[in-house]
Design an enzyme around this catalytic site. Sequence first.
Site, PDB file in Angstrom:
ATOM      1  N   LYS A 146      21.387  44.448  47.530  1.00 36.15           N
ATOM      2  CA  LYS A 146      22.282  44.390  48.702  1.00 36.15           C
ATOM      3  C   LYS A 146      22.706  45.786  49.148  1.00 36.15           C
ATOM      4  O   LYS A 146      22.633  46.119  50.321  1.00 36.15           O
ATOM      5  CB  LYS A 146      23.544  43.563  48.388  1.00 36.15           C
ATOM      6  CG  LYS A 146      23.284  42.125  48.013  1.00 36.15           C
ATOM      7  CD  LYS A 146      24.584  41.350  47.833  1.00 36.15           C
ATOM      8  CE  LYS A 146      25.450  41.819  46.673  1.00 36.15           C
ATOM      9  NZ  LYS A 146      24.887  41.572  45.330  1.00 36.15           N
ATOM     10  N   ARG A 181      32.708  36.153  48.375  1.00 38.09           N
ATOM     11  CA  ARG A 181      32.136  35.840  47.072  1.00 38.09           C
ATOM     12  C   ARG A 181      32.578  34.475  46.563  1.00 38.09           C
ATOM     13  O   ARG A 181      32.179  34.066  45.467  1.00 38.09           O
ATOM     14  CB  ARG A 181      32.588  36.895  46.073  1.00 38.09           C
ATOM     15  CG  ARG A 181      31.419  37.643  45.424  1.00 38.09           C
ATOM     16  CD  ARG A 181      32.010  38.763  44.630  1.00 38.09           C
ATOM     17  NE  ARG A 181      31.096  39.434  43.754  1.00 38.09           N
ATOM     18  CZ  ARG A 181      30.593  40.633  43.998  1.00 38.09           C
ATOM     19  NH1 ARG A 181      30.818  41.252  45.125  1.00 38.09           N
ATOM     20  NH2 ARG A 181      29.838  41.216  43.093  1.00 38.09           N
ATOM     21  N   ARG A 227      19.166  50.681  36.264  1.00 38.39           N
ATOM     22  CA  ARG A 227      20.144  51.422  37.067  1.00 38.39           C
ATOM     23  C   ARG A 227      21.138  52.126  36.138  1.00 38.39           C
ATOM     24  O   ARG A 227      21.507  53.271  36.364  1.00 38.39           O
ATOM     25  CB  ARG A 227      20.864  50.441  38.002  1.00 38.39           C
ATOM     26  CG  ARG A 227      22.019  51.025  38.793  1.00 38.39           C
ATOM     27  CD  ARG A 227      22.423  50.110  39.935  1.00 38.39           C
ATOM     28  NE  ARG A 227      23.478  49.179  39.571  1.00 38.39           N
ATOM     29  CZ  ARG A 227      23.933  48.198  40.357  1.00 38.39           C
ATOM     30  NH1 ARG A 227      23.408  48.000  41.546  1.00 38.39           N
ATOM     31  NH2 ARG A 227      24.893  47.404  39.969  1.00 38.39           N
ATOM     32  N   ARG A 264      27.965  52.373  35.845  1.00 33.71           N
ATOM     33  CA  ARG A 264      29.090  51.490  36.119  1.00 33.71           C
ATOM     34  C   ARG A 264      29.499  50.777  34.835  1.00 33.71           C
ATOM     35  O   ARG A 264      28.658  50.367  34.041  1.00 33.71           O
ATOM     36  CB  ARG A 264      28.656  50.439  37.146  1.00 33.71           C
ATOM     37  CG  ARG A 264      28.645  50.954  38.552  1.00 33.71           C
ATOM     38  CD  ARG A 264      28.031  49.968  39.505  1.00 33.71           C
ATOM     39  NE  ARG A 264      28.562  48.605  39.407  1.00 33.71           N
ATOM     40  CZ  ARG A 264      28.380  47.680  40.341  1.00 33.71           C
ATOM     41  NH1 ARG A 264      27.697  47.962  41.434  1.00 33.71           N
ATOM     42  NH2 ARG A 264      28.868  46.468  40.189  1.00 33.71           N
ATOM     43  N   ARG A 281      28.389  38.232  35.031  1.00 37.26           N
ATOM     44  CA  ARG A 281      28.378  38.350  36.499  1.00 37.26           C
ATOM     45  C   ARG A 281      27.368  37.376  37.112  1.00 37.26           C
ATOM     46  O   ARG A 281      27.611  36.819  38.178  1.00 37.26           O
ATOM     47  CB  ARG A 281      28.050  39.798  36.910  1.00 37.26           C
ATOM     48  CG  ARG A 281      29.212  40.764  36.660  1.00 37.26           C
ATOM     49  CD  ARG A 281      28.763  42.217  36.566  1.00 37.26           C
ATOM     50  NE  ARG A 281      28.233  42.742  37.807  1.00 37.26           N
ATOM     51  CZ  ARG A 281      27.412  43.799  37.880  1.00 37.26           C
ATOM     52  NH1 ARG A 281      27.027  44.433  36.783  1.00 37.26           N
ATOM     53  NH2 ARG A 281      26.993  44.216  39.043  1.00 37.26           N
TER      54      ARG A 281
HETATM   55  P1  AMP Z   1      29.797  44.717  43.294  1.00 39.20           P
HETATM   56  O1  AMP Z   1      29.763  46.208  43.416  1.00 39.20           O
HETATM   57  O2  AMP Z   1      29.686  44.021  44.612  1.00 39.20           O
HETATM   58  O3  AMP Z   1      28.784  44.212  42.295  1.00 39.20           O
HETATM   59  O4  AMP Z   1      31.242  44.327  42.737  1.00 39.20           O
HETATM   60  C1  AMP Z   1      31.675  44.741  41.449  1.00 39.20           C
HETATM   61  C2  AMP Z   1      32.815  43.873  40.970  1.00 39.20           C
HETATM   62  O5  AMP Z   1      33.934  44.006  41.858  1.00 39.20           O
HETATM   63  C3  AMP Z   1      32.537  42.378  40.918  1.00 39.20           C
HETATM   64  O6  AMP Z   1      31.867  41.991  39.735  1.00 39.20           O
HETATM   65  C4  AMP Z   1      33.958  41.818  41.000  1.00 39.20           C
HETATM   66  O7  AMP Z   1      34.633  41.959  39.777  1.00 39.20           O
HETATM   67  C5  AMP Z   1      34.620  42.759  41.990  1.00 39.20           C
HETATM   68  N1  AMP Z   1      34.447  42.278  43.385  1.00 39.20           N
HETATM   69  C6  AMP Z   1      33.720  42.877  44.379  1.00 39.20           C
HETATM   70  N2  AMP Z   1      33.781  42.173  45.514  1.00 39.20           N
HETATM   71  C7  AMP Z   1      34.553  41.091  45.250  1.00 39.20           C
HETATM   72  C8  AMP Z   1      34.985  39.966  46.013  1.00 39.20           C
HETATM   73  N3  AMP Z   1      34.615  39.800  47.295  1.00 39.20           N
HETATM   74  N4  AMP Z   1      35.775  39.033  45.390  1.00 39.20           N
HETATM   75  C9  AMP Z   1      36.152  39.183  44.115  1.00 39.20           C
HETATM   76  N5  AMP Z   1      35.779  40.210  43.334  1.00 39.20           N
HETATM   77  C10 AMP Z   1      34.990  41.174  43.887  1.00 39.20           C
END
Ligand code: AMP
Length: 188
Positions: free
Chosen positions: A13, A88, A127, A135, A146
Amino acid sequence: MIMILMGPPGAGKGTQAKRLMDKYGYVQLSTGDMLRAEIAAGSDLGKKAEAIISAGNLVSDDIMVGMIAKRLDAPDASKGVILDGFPRTVPQAEALDRMLSDKGRKINIAIELKVEADELIKRILNRAKESGNARADDNEETLRKRLDVYKSQTAPILPYYKGKGLLTQVDGMADMDTVTNQIEAALN
Ligand code: AMP
């Protein structure tokens, strides 16, 4: 133009959002990046979010909806927006619809990047290995959590957008350029 990029962690993404941003001048709104910025800044929200993210869980809908609402009002978001990592959950998707309708805007398209679980694990672990500053949530245990959270809480949004005739599925297993071409074809 409001486009939602969906797909499990590691689906590509962020990579695709950045490409569309460079090519069309859209802004990428990544809620994950926004949360990581809060953590880096040491804000109260960042402190609250850090443990949740490290465990692979989701931050509360209220916080995320508020964060996106504020960001959508910024001048740079008036043209094209790519939502990466939001919504999400179904309540987030419903809140987004209400918020956009209040602003006289609407979602144009939701794209799902489809990638098999084995490939996702391989990509994320790669990654982590290649990044000098991996991360905190890019390790195998958190990644599996996740992926579970994606299946149980995020995937139910797919039928939500399908029912509205907004969903396009793209083969995220293909190479990066092919994926970009497929997204562009769907946009046109
Ligand atoms: P990402 O970088 O999109 O993989 O997001 C990393 C983490 O941030 C996720 O695993 C969640 O813990 C939190 N997070 C990001 N976006 C959301 C969202 N829209 N709703 C809830 N938690 C989020």
